[in-house]
Design an enzyme around this catalytic site. Sequence first.
Site, PDB file in Angstrom:
ATOM      1  N   ASN A 123       0.857  -1.183   0.000  1.00  0.00           N
ATOM      2  CA  ASN A 123       0.000   0.000   0.000  1.00  0.00           C
ATOM      3  C   ASN A 123       0.898   1.239   0.000  1.00  0.00           C
ATOM      4  O   ASN A 123       1.841   1.320   0.787  1.00  0.00           O
ATOM      5  CB  ASN A 123      -0.898  -0.016   1.237  1.00  0.00           C
ATOM      6  CG  ASN A 123      -1.865  -1.189   1.227  1.00  0.00           C
ATOM      7  OD1 ASN A 123      -2.324  -1.610   0.174  1.00  0.00           O
ATOM      8  ND2 ASN A 123      -2.172  -1.729   2.392  1.00  0.00           N
ATOM      9  N   GLY A 142      -4.020   3.356   0.567  1.00  0.00           N
ATOM     10  CA  GLY A 142      -4.433   2.811   1.859  1.00  0.00           C
ATOM     11  C   GLY A 142      -3.299   2.623   2.848  1.00  0.00           C
ATOM     12  O   GLY A 142      -3.438   1.889   3.827  1.00  0.00           O
ATOM     13  N   HIS A 151       6.625  -1.202   3.885  1.00  0.00           N
ATOM     14  CA  HIS A 151       6.432  -2.586   4.325  1.00  0.00           C
ATOM     15  C   HIS A 151       5.735  -3.367   3.237  1.00  0.00           C
ATOM     16  O   HIS A 151       4.917  -2.838   2.492  1.00  0.00           O
ATOM     17  CB  HIS A 151       5.629  -2.650   5.630  1.00  0.00           C
ATOM     18  CG  HIS A 151       4.375  -1.829   5.617  1.00  0.00           C
ATOM     19  ND1 HIS A 151       4.372  -0.459   5.782  1.00  0.00           N
ATOM     20  CD2 HIS A 151       3.080  -2.180   5.427  1.00  0.00           C
ATOM     21  CE1 HIS A 151       3.129  -0.008   5.712  1.00  0.00           C
ATOM     22  NE2 HIS A 151       2.328  -1.031   5.486  1.00  0.00           N
TER      23      HIS A 151
HETATM   24  P1  5GP Z   1      -0.672  -0.283   5.731  1.00  0.00           P
HETATM   25  O1  5GP Z   1      -2.114  -0.005   5.989  1.00  0.00           O
HETATM   26  O2  5GP Z   1       0.190   0.937   6.026  1.00  0.00           O
HETATM   27  O3  5GP Z   1      -0.368  -0.913   4.416  1.00  0.00           O
HETATM   28  O4  5GP Z   1      -0.260  -1.424   6.761  1.00  0.00           O
HETATM   29  C1  5GP Z   1       0.066  -1.172   8.087  1.00  0.00           C
HETATM   30  C2  5GP Z   1      -0.243  -2.444   8.836  1.00  0.00           C
HETATM   31  O5  5GP Z   1       0.398  -2.377  10.090  1.00  0.00           O
HETATM   32  C3  5GP Z   1      -1.724  -2.663   9.101  1.00  0.00           C
HETATM   33  O6  5GP Z   1      -2.140  -3.858   8.471  1.00  0.00           O
HETATM   34  C4  5GP Z   1      -1.819  -2.731  10.625  1.00  0.00           C
HETATM   35  O7  5GP Z   1      -2.713  -3.711  11.084  1.00  0.00           O
HETATM   36  C5  5GP Z   1      -0.389  -3.041  11.033  1.00  0.00           C
HETATM   37  N1  5GP Z   1      -0.002  -2.508  12.322  1.00  0.00           N
HETATM   38  C6  5GP Z   1      -0.255  -1.254  12.792  1.00  0.00           C
HETATM   39  N2  5GP Z   1       0.279  -1.087  14.004  1.00  0.00           N
HETATM   40  C7  5GP Z   1       0.887  -2.270  14.320  1.00  0.00           C
HETATM   41  C8  5GP Z   1       1.604  -2.725  15.461  1.00  0.00           C
HETATM   42  O8  5GP Z   1       1.826  -1.999  16.444  1.00  0.00           O
HETATM   43  N3  5GP Z   1       2.083  -3.997  15.426  1.00  0.00           N
HETATM   44  C9  5GP Z   1       1.869  -4.816  14.371  1.00  0.00           C
HETATM   45  N4  5GP Z   1       2.357  -6.067  14.442  1.00  0.00           N
HETATM   46  N5  5GP Z   1       1.188  -4.422  13.266  1.00  0.00           N
HETATM   47  C10 5GP Z   1       0.709  -3.169  13.251  1.00  0.00           C
END
Ligand code: 5GP
Length: 114
Positions: free
Chosen positions: A87, A93, A100
């Site tokens: 993302n 999103g 990541h």
């Molecule tokens: P994005 O939405 O930026 O592509 O993905 C971020 C991801 O990080 C989300 O799926 C969310 O659930 C995960 N996430 C957010 N905070 C934490 C955390 O403190 N620990 C872990 N293991 N995952 C997290």
Amino acid sequence: VIDCLFCRIAAGELNTHLAHQDEQVVAFADINPQAPTHLLIVPRLHIESAAHLSAADDGLWAHMLHTAQSLAGAASLDTAGYRLVVNTGDHGGQTVPHLHLHLLGGRAMGWPPG
Ligand code: 5GP
Ligand code: ZN
């Protein structure tokens, strides 16, 4: 970057269990899993998003991919298949502004993702 959640996880500050770690990347389970297997592959280097990658990061990016491949194999997803997601920015999103790679597997997923 001290205020960055994924920098802090990579530094071990939050005691997050790491499914994989090496000099360049860490991987850990997503806190809000969207599939039976949902891992995040995260570079130790703070790069804001895929939009901020340059040719200098080619080796790192390839290593992220190879790490995802290896973790997929370890989770026995290589035959059934899996999804890799990056993302990027608001419309993509992205909620954590540190690059990541999501590795999702363990069930069939729809397309497009919405
Ligand atoms: P994005 O939405 O930026 O592509 O993905 C971020 C991801 O990080 C989300 O799926 C969310 O659930 C995960 N996430 C957010 N905070 C934490 C955390 O403190 N620990 C872990 N293991 N995952 C997290
Ligand atoms: Zn960071």
